[in-house]
Scaffold this motif. Structure first.
Motif, short mmCIF file in Angstrom:
data_model
loop_
_atom_site.label_atom_id
_atom_site.label_comp_id
_atom_site.label_asym_id
_atom_site.label_seq_id
_atom_site.Cartn_x
_atom_site.Cartn_y
_atom_site.Cartn_z
N ASP A 127 0.82 -1.21 0.00
CA ASP A 127 0.00 0.00 0.00
C ASP A 127 0.86 1.26 0.00
O ASP A 127 0.54 2.25 -0.64
N VAL A 128 1.95 1.21 0.75
CA VAL A 128 2.89 2.32 0.83
C VAL A 128 4.29 1.74 0.59
O VAL A 128 4.66 0.74 1.21
N ILE A 129 5.05 2.37 -0.30
CA ILE A 129 6.37 1.87 -0.64
C ILE A 129 7.39 2.98 -0.39
O ILE A 129 7.35 4.02 -1.04
N GLY A 130 8.28 2.76 0.55
CA GLY A 130 9.40 3.67 0.77
C GLY A 130 10.56 3.24 -0.11
O GLY A 130 10.96 2.06 -0.06
N VAL A 131 11.07 4.13 -0.94
CA VAL A 131 12.12 3.75 -1.89
C VAL A 131 13.38 4.58 -1.63
O VAL A 131 13.32 5.74 -1.22
N GLN A 132 14.53 3.95 -1.87
CA GLN A 132 15.82 4.62 -1.76
C GLN A 132 16.57 4.49 -3.09
O GLN A 132 16.24 3.65 -3.91
N GLU A 133 17.59 5.32 -3.27
CA GLU A 133 18.42 5.35 -4.48
C GLU A 133 17.60 5.68 -5.72
O GLU A 133 17.65 4.98 -6.75
N VAL A 134 16.83 6.76 -5.63
CA VAL A 134 16.14 7.32 -6.78
C VAL A 134 17.05 8.38 -7.39
O VAL A 134 17.48 9.29 -6.69
N LEU A 135 17.33 8.27 -8.68
CA LEU A 135 18.22 9.22 -9.34
C LEU A 135 17.45 10.42 -9.89
O LEU A 135 16.33 10.28 -10.40
N GLY A 136 18.08 11.60 -9.80
CA GLY A 136 17.48 12.80 -10.36
C GLY A 136 18.28 14.02 -9.95
O GLY A 136 18.70 14.13 -8.80
N VAL A 137 18.47 14.94 -10.88
CA VAL A 137 19.22 16.15 -10.55
C VAL A 137 18.37 17.13 -9.75
O VAL A 137 18.89 18.04 -9.11
N ASN A 138 17.06 16.94 -9.77
CA ASN A 138 16.14 17.77 -8.99
C ASN A 138 14.89 16.95 -8.68
O ASN A 138 14.78 15.77 -9.09
N THR A 139 13.96 17.56 -7.97
CA THR A 139 12.76 16.85 -7.55
C THR A 139 11.95 16.35 -8.75
O THR A 139 11.47 15.21 -8.75
N ALA A 140 11.79 17.20 -9.76
CA ALA A 140 11.02 16.82 -10.94
C ALA A 140 11.64 15.61 -11.64
O ALA A 140 10.92 14.69 -12.08
N ALA A 141 12.97 15.57 -11.74
CA ALA A 141 13.65 14.45 -12.39
C ALA A 141 13.48 13.16 -11.58
O ALA A 141 13.31 12.07 -12.15
N ALA A 142 13.54 13.27 -10.26
CA ALA A 142 13.35 12.09 -9.41
C ALA A 142 11.92 11.56 -9.52
O ALA A 142 11.70 10.34 -9.56
N GLU A 143 10.96 12.46 -9.57
CA GLU A 143 9.57 12.03 -9.74
C GLU A 143 9.38 11.35 -11.10
O GLU A 143 8.66 10.35 -11.21
N ALA A 144 10.04 11.89 -12.13
CA ALA A 144 9.95 11.29 -13.46
C ALA A 144 10.54 9.88 -13.47
O ALA A 144 10.07 9.00 -14.21
N ALA A 145 11.56 9.65 -12.65
CA ALA A 145 12.17 8.33 -12.56
C ALA A 145 11.19 7.30 -12.00
O ALA A 145 11.21 6.13 -12.38
N LEU A 146 10.33 7.73 -11.08
CA LEU A 146 9.37 6.83 -10.44
C LEU A 146 8.07 6.68 -11.23
O LEU A 146 7.30 5.75 -10.97
N GLN A 147 7.83 7.58 -12.17
CA GLN A 147 6.56 7.56 -12.89
C GLN A 147 6.29 6.25 -13.63
O GLN A 147 5.15 5.76 -13.63
N PRO A 148 7.30 5.63 -14.29
CA PRO A 148 7.02 4.34 -14.94
C PRO A 148 6.54 3.26 -13.98
O PRO A 148 5.73 2.42 -14.36
N LEU A 149 7.02 3.27 -12.74
CA LEU A 149 6.53 2.31 -11.74
C LEU A 149 5.06 2.55 -11.46
O LEU A 149 4.25 1.61 -11.41
#
Length: 324
Positions: A127-149
């Motif tokens: 239900d809730v997933i805490g994730v580590q080692e998300v790559l991104g030069v800024n917040t928007a880039a990190a969110e984009a990395a998680l969007q495919p999931l």
């Protein structure tokens, strides 16, 4: 969760790192035990004191693995109210960002990694997933990395997840959360990015978290609709041992991790004092300690020691591998 219609929740560490042992899950277990709350693990169950066992899975990587099929068994306390998972993504960014880290990385490997992660999350119904080692030069880039999931989870499981990340710092890496909208409402988030760490030695320069922990407050309604509780979760990723030859103490940055652990301990005790005193709200700490279970930073994080025990006449000293 007991009382007022909410019975229990389960914490699943589906990313027990091979070089970290039971990182993260023991911290959560320690906090839950202090609150005397019932916990059921995904595979091996929980002991009478709320101990949660790691699942022993490796990092998600580009090599296909079968989905986890835990035998949950029957829980005498009833249906789980909330399933909280923790997963180190092992440098997951957008394809372009990940390829910058590994020039041999292919689009097929990226797609397979996303699929492997999704199947892992689905296998234990996170239900809730805490994730580590998300790559991104800024917040928007990190969110984009998680969007495919999130997109894949919605397509396969018909569940919508919201994304929250902390501002990326060291190495363009950060932590974040995926929260299923059908089980929890995000009330607020707080990054610890600007928190100045307590000093082990008074004369040393001030330091910040190498990767800022992220706290999220969730409103979770019982499946029967009888009650709503606030569940606060802190996701952290402490300093890696990598580059340890640059640590003047020769302890692979263990003293830095000790200061980070102490900072989280102090923040939690101040911000969540009411949570410790009652069962009206729940507090979880999860993440990646980047250390063994018996070293000083782990002991500070679980609350059995504090940084003061290692200062001046505190009495504690460290062995060569950081064990008090």
């Amino acid at each position: 969760m007991e009382g007022k219609g909410m019975r229990c929740f389960r914490l699943i560490d589906i990313a027990a790192l091979s070089y970290l042992g039971r990182a993260g899950v023991l911290v959560v277990a320690a906090v839950i035990s202090a609150l005397a709350l019932p916990v059921a693990s995904a595979e091996e169950g929980a002991g009478a004191q709320g101990q949660v066992e790691s699942k022993g899975a490796e990092h998600a990587d580009t090599k296909r693995k079968p989905a986890l099929k835990p035998d949950l068994g029957a829980d005498t306390r009833g249906q789980h109210e909330l399933t909280v998972c923790s997963q180190n993504l092992k440098l997951l960014g957008t394809f372009a960002a990940t390829k910058q880290k590994n020039i041999k990385y292919t689009e097929r490997q990226h797609e397979e990694k996303i699929e492997d992660l999704v199947q892992r999350f689905l296998s234990v119904k996170c239900d809730v997933i805490g994730v580590q080692e998300v790559l991104g030069v800024n917040t928007a880039a990190a969110e984009a990395a998680l969007q495919p999931l999130v997109d894949r989870l919605r397509k396969v499981a018909n569940r919508k997840y919201q994304i929250r990340v902390s501002p990326p710092a060291e190495g363009g890496m950060t932590v974040g959360f995926l929260v299923a909208e059908d089980r929890a409402i995000i009330g607020s988030t707080l990054s610890y990015a600007r928190v100045e760490l307590p000093k082990l030695v008074a004369k040393q320069r001030p330091r910040l978290f190498s990767r800022a922990p992220l706290e999220v407050q969730l409103l979770v309604r019982s499946r029967g609709g009888e009650a709503t509780k606030t569940v606060s979760i802190v996701n952290f990723h402490l300093k890696s041992k990598r580059g340890g030859q640059g640590d003047p103490t020769g302890l692979e940055w263990e003293t830095y991790r000790m200061e980070m652990a102490e900072a989280m301990r102090r923040i939690v005790e101040v911000r969540h004092q009411k949570a410790f005193a009652s069962s009206e709200s729940i507090l979880l700490l999860l993440g990646d300690r980047n250390s063994n279970f018996d070293v000083a930073s782990a002991r500070i994080l679980e609350g059995s020691l504090t940084l003061a025990n290692f200062q001046n006449a505190g009495g504690c000293r460290l062995s060569k591998r950081g064990v008090p």
